[in-house]
Design an enzyme around this catalytic site. Sequence first.
Site, mmCIF file in Angstrom:
data_model
loop_
_atom_site.group_PDB
_atom_site.id
_atom_site.type_symbol
_atom_site.label_atom_id
_atom_site.label_comp_id
_atom_site.label_asym_id
_atom_site.label_seq_id
_atom_site.Cartn_x
_atom_site.Cartn_y
_atom_site.Cartn_z
ATOM 1 N N GLY A 42 2.205 2.328 10.936
ATOM 2 C CA GLY A 42 3.220 3.370 10.786
ATOM 3 C C GLY A 42 3.961 3.714 12.066
ATOM 4 C CG ASN A 97 -1.720 1.251 1.399
ATOM 5 O OD1 ASN A 97 -1.795 2.048 0.469
ATOM 6 N ND2 ASN A 97 -2.342 1.421 2.561
ATOM 7 C CD GLU A 131 -3.778 -2.306 7.354
ATOM 8 O OE1 GLU A 131 -2.676 -2.584 6.901
ATOM 9 O OE2 GLU A 131 -4.378 -1.262 7.069
ATOM 10 C CB SER A 151 4.667 -1.723 12.275
ATOM 11 O OG SER A 151 4.319 -0.363 12.486
ATOM 12 C CD GLU A 170 -3.050 5.769 6.460
ATOM 13 O OE1 GLU A 170 -2.924 5.742 5.216
ATOM 14 O OE2 GLU A 170 -2.226 5.235 7.229
ATOM 15 C CG HIS A 200 -6.020 2.179 4.954
ATOM 16 N ND1 HIS A 200 -5.583 3.178 5.793
ATOM 17 C CD2 HIS A 200 -5.026 1.257 4.887
ATOM 18 C CE1 HIS A 200 -4.356 2.869 6.201
ATOM 19 N NE2 HIS A 200 -3.996 1.714 5.673
ATOM 20 C CE LYS A 258 -0.155 3.354 4.756
ATOM 21 N NZ LYS A 258 -0.250 3.512 6.187
HETATM 22 P P1 PGA Z 1 2.456 0.407 7.790
HETATM 23 O O1 PGA Z 1 1.007 0.644 7.131
HETATM 24 O O2 PGA Z 1 3.022 -0.842 7.181
HETATM 25 O O3 PGA Z 1 3.239 1.648 7.403
HETATM 26 O O4 PGA Z 1 2.253 0.292 9.252
HETATM 27 C C1 PGA Z 1 0.158 -0.434 6.880
HETATM 28 C C2 PGA Z 1 -1.114 0.071 6.250
HETATM 29 O O5 PGA Z 1 -1.565 1.169 6.616
HETATM 30 O O6 PGA Z 1 -1.711 -0.603 5.410
#
Ligand code: PGA
Length: 246
Positions: A167, A7, A161, A208, A92, A90, A9
């Site tokens: 993150g 992803n 998640e 992460s 976000e 997601h 982003k």
């Molecule tokens: P990350 O994000 O690997 O940076 O923690 C995962 C995601 O948001 O899908």
Amino acid sequence: MKYIIANWKAYIVSKKDALLLLDKTNKAAKKSSSEVIVCPPYTFLADAKKMKNIRIGAQNVFYADKGAYTGEVTLPMLKELDIEYVILGHSERRGYFSETDEVINEKVKAALKAGLKVILCVGEKERKEKNVIPEIVAEQVRADLKGVPKSKLTDLLVAYEPIWAIGTGASDTPENAYQAALYIRKTIGDIYQNVKAGKSVKFLYGGSVNSQNVMDFVGYIGIDGVLVGGASVKYGEFEEMIRLVG
Ligand code: PGA
């Protein structure tokens, strides 16, 4: 076969960087027997589709096919580019763009109906008891899958998640991720009153994940793969993950 999903982003913003990363990922995927899926921003989807060894997903889509919806990208647009996957729900999108479970549910239904495979993300903001997956996760699954026909579950991948793990460098434990897999599969089994329904869904962990911990997650039979954010746009890192998972 495991799923390794990138992803991107909005981390990658130039075509030059996108092409470089696509090329590296594509080369790594050639030697792998996993399903490597890259979800770049919309503007790089057409370039991504030229890669032979990776599958391509969008990071979002709107539920109506067309109309007066300024700024939206719709399913026929993705279909024209032959996009196979779409990430929906997601955290976000839920957080920064106020997407509710109702909206996510409309998107999930429309995307599955259009023949795309859906990577549905769920996860709690915080956990009160360290090793107990909170009820909100089941509530999200129930709300997001409302009215989805059982026959479409084979096109569904649920990514657990936990928001606090995204993150932050503080991933959940593989044991908890496995518990989440059981919990989500049971929830889906209950919705459809059919244990097999829960089993037909692919389960992913995200939050992460990197080359240091990826094998701990995919080592579980019940965990079908990983959804990777930050580590998927680091040169070398995502390739290493693909190499490790094989
Ligand atoms: P990350 O994000 O690997 O940076 O923690 C995962 C995601 O948001 O899908």
